[in-house]
Design a protein around this motif. Sequence first.
Motif, PDB file in Angstrom:
ATOM      1  N   LEU A 183      97.461  87.715  12.108  1.00 44.59           N
ATOM      2  CA  LEU A 183      96.446  87.106  13.858  1.00 44.59           C
ATOM      3  C   LEU A 183      96.784  88.238  14.643  1.00 44.59           C
ATOM      4  N   VAL A 184      98.430  88.745  15.255  1.00 45.99           N
ATOM      5  CA  VAL A 184      98.674  89.496  16.363  1.00 45.99           C
ATOM      6  C   VAL A 184      98.456  91.283  15.679  1.00 45.99           C
ATOM      7  N   SER A 185      97.944  91.200  14.605  1.00 44.49           N
ATOM      8  CA  SER A 185      97.985  92.718  13.999  1.00 44.49           C
ATOM      9  C   SER A 185      96.682  92.879  14.136  1.00 44.49           C
ATOM     10  N   VAL A 186      96.038  91.888  14.095  1.00 44.25           N
ATOM     11  CA  VAL A 186      93.836  92.333  13.842  1.00 44.25           C
ATOM     12  C   VAL A 186      93.990  92.513  15.584  1.00 44.25           C
ATOM     13  N   GLY A 187      94.526  91.077  16.194  1.00 43.78           N
ATOM     14  CA  GLY A 187      93.665  91.355  17.431  1.00 43.78           C
ATOM     15  C   GLY A 187      94.640  92.761  18.165  1.00 43.78           C
ATOM     16  N   THR A 188      96.090  93.779  17.749  1.00 45.12           N
ATOM     17  CA  THR A 188      96.280  94.869  17.789  1.00 45.12           C
ATOM     18  C   THR A 188      94.581  96.090  17.508  1.00 45.12           C
ATOM     19  N   ALA A 189      94.446  95.884  16.692  1.00 40.97           N
ATOM     20  CA  ALA A 189      94.194  96.443  15.896  1.00 40.97           C
ATOM     21  C   ALA A 189      92.049  97.094  16.321  1.00 40.97           C
ATOM     22  N   ILE A 190      92.023  95.608  16.935  1.00 40.45           N
ATOM     23  CA  ILE A 190      91.225  94.865  17.696  1.00 40.45           C
ATOM     24  C   ILE A 190      90.485  95.694  19.267  1.00 40.45           C
ATOM     25  N   ALA A 191      92.009  95.466  19.683  1.00 41.23           N
ATOM     26  CA  ALA A 191      91.953  96.879  20.643  1.00 41.23           C
ATOM     27  C   ALA A 191      92.393  97.517  21.173  1.00 41.23           C
ATOM     28  N   LEU A 192      92.816  98.424  19.591  1.00 43.88           N
ATOM     29  CA  LEU A 192      93.154  99.191  19.644  1.00 43.88           C
ATOM     30  C   LEU A 192      91.465 100.397  19.321  1.00 43.88           C
ATOM     31  N   TRP A 193      91.024 100.033  19.082  1.00 45.53           N
ATOM     32  CA  TRP A 193      89.994 101.143  18.602  1.00 45.53           C
ATOM     33  C   TRP A 193      89.304 101.287  19.690  1.00 45.53           C
ATOM     34  N   PRO A 194      88.452 100.291  20.506  1.00 52.48           N
ATOM     35  CA  PRO A 194      88.111 100.367  21.851  1.00 52.48           C
ATOM     36  C   PRO A 194      88.275 102.009  23.065  1.00 52.48           C
ATOM     37  N   LEU A 195      89.924 101.322  22.421  1.00 52.21           N
ATOM     38  CA  LEU A 195      90.373 102.568  23.854  1.00 52.21           C
ATOM     39  C   LEU A 195      91.187 103.825  22.953  1.00 52.21           C
ATOM     40  N   LEU A 196      90.499 103.801  21.884  1.00 56.22           N
ATOM     41  CA  LEU A 196      91.227 105.430  21.524  1.00 56.22           C
ATOM     42  C   LEU A 196      90.250 106.232  22.460  1.00 56.22           C
ATOM     43  N   PRO A 197      89.097 106.200  22.310  1.00 49.83           N
ATOM     44  CA  PRO A 197      88.194 107.825  23.339  1.00 49.83           C
ATOM     45  C   PRO A 197      88.985 107.686  25.186  1.00 49.83           C
ATOM     46  N   HIS A 198      89.629 106.711  25.329  1.00 47.50           N
ATOM     47  CA  HIS A 198      90.143 106.636  26.550  1.00 47.50           C
ATOM     48  C   HIS A 198      91.265 107.375  26.226  1.00 47.50           C
ATOM     49  N   ALA A 199      91.841 107.049  24.836  1.00 45.28           N
ATOM     50  CA  ALA A 199      93.531 107.686  24.579  1.00 45.28           C
ATOM     51  C   ALA A 199      92.961 109.074  24.873  1.00 45.28           C
ATOM     52  N   LEU A 200      92.522 109.642  23.589  1.00 45.45           N
ATOM     53  CA  LEU A 200      92.355 110.566  23.586  1.00 45.45           C
ATOM     54  C   LEU A 200      91.925 111.921  24.572  1.00 45.45           C
ATOM     55  N   ALA A 201      91.006 111.064  26.171  1.00 45.05           N
ATOM     56  CA  ALA A 201      90.670 112.284  26.770  1.00 45.05           C
ATOM     57  C   ALA A 201      91.804 112.294  28.062  1.00 45.05           C
ATOM     58  N   LEU A 202      92.915 111.429  27.995  1.00 42.12           N
ATOM     59  CA  LEU A 202      94.374 111.472  28.678  1.00 42.12           C
ATOM     60  C   LEU A 202      94.345 112.927  28.640  1.00 42.12           C
ATOM     61  N   PRO A 203      95.356 114.484  29.682  1.00 42.05           N
ATOM     62  CA  PRO A 203      95.293 115.355  29.230  1.00 42.05           C
ATOM     63  C   PRO A 203      97.273 115.480  28.322  1.00 42.05           C
ATOM     64  N   SER A 204      96.714 116.356  27.369  1.00 41.00           N
ATOM     65  CA  SER A 204      98.210 116.349  26.671  1.00 41.00           C
ATOM     66  C   SER A 204      99.021 116.953  27.651  1.00 41.00           C
ATOM     67  N   PRO A 205     100.478 117.378  26.686  1.00 36.97           N
ATOM     68  CA  PRO A 205     101.439 118.163  27.731  1.00 36.97           C
ATOM     69  C   PRO A 205     101.130 119.527  28.317  1.00 36.97           C
ATOM     70  N   ALA A 206     100.504 119.729  27.280  1.00 36.93           N
ATOM     71  CA  ALA A 206     100.675 121.783  27.747  1.00 36.93           C
ATOM     72  C   ALA A 206      98.773 121.718  28.532  1.00 36.93           C
TER      73      ALA A 206
END
Length: 394
Positions: free
Chosen positions: A103-126
């Motif tokens: 249940l925890v793994s499924v919940g984490t996976a469900i929460a992760l995918w919508p956040l992926l675009p936002h995480a990709l939009a975060l500026p890189s170290p460079a």
Amino acid sequence: MFDYLERMLSLRGLPPHGYCLLWDPQLVWTHVVADLLIGLAYFSIPVALGVFLTRRRDVQFGWVVWMFAAFIMACGATHFFSILTLWQPAYGIEGLLKLFTALVSVGTAIALWPLLPHALALPSPAQLQLANQQLEARIAERDEALSALRLEAAERSRVEEMLRQAQKMEVVGQLTGGFAHDYNNMLTIVVANLERAKRLAQADEGLQKPLDHAMQGADRAARLTHQLLAFSRRQPLQPTQEDLSRLVGGMTEMLATTMGPDIRIEMDLADPLDRVLVDRSQAENAILNLAINARDAMPEGGLFRLATRQSDGTVLLAVSDTGHGMAPEVLEHVFEPFFTTKGVGQGSGLGLSQVYGFTKQSGGEIIIESEKGEGTNVLISLPSAGAAAAVADD
């Protein structure tokens, strides 16, 4: 629901997992060691994540990281239960733990995918480094602009102060010139009548001495008016083309007598030097006044230096001493007539004002720099005769 939980929590006489491995020590202990290490590693990762999140509360999406920590800890617990089931058939409890992990793994996976675009939009170290560099460059530009603004404000204040000083000197000069001119006219009448009285009283010896004293006083008053007229630039001049180096060099003996034996005189006179259009006697008088001021500033001896140079149609005369110098509040009044720091009867306060008037009337500029205990430097710049003639033609 309760029956389900009761059946899952009961052992029900099932054989432990070790039975399936025929209690082979190598197989059993290999599973034990592997599951123990995996479980410990899984438990250490959430601890590290928890320490990181508690100390870095600015991390975005921290709640997802907490879900990852719970998922990893649950995985570690399943490995510990795998060790338990080698000897105890607690398969129901292990199943419930795996269900919780699922249940925890499924919940984490469900929460992760919508956040992926936002995480990709975060500026890189460079990108962050580039942004920091750009910010530092803008800060440096701002600091340079502020520094330039402060310098400009200081320069503007200095120019405004110079303008105020020039305006004040102009007003004082006009007032002094008007007074000296009218006083000189009245003094002329006094001197003429004194001379007539002396002629008429030649036979009366008792009157000759008072008349001589009156004539001496009139002569001193006449010299005073000449100095005031020089300051106000109304002194009649007889300008001639002069070589300033030769003029200064010709005053060597006079300056040595004026300065005395305790003051060393140095001269650095340029040759050849463009000629300047000045009244020779007034120029010599100006240099002599500067020498007297320098001598009075060095009662215990020192160095008096004169130098001539030329630059872009201008002839420069630099006069310096190693005397006690002047404080700023004194320096701003040195050219004003009758201003003096000497004791009563030791100076008229007209020496530097006469130098100022001579320089201005000759079309030049004068700058005086001094600090308390650091001596005094006077720089007189005069237009060369050629440059003065060109300005006159224009």
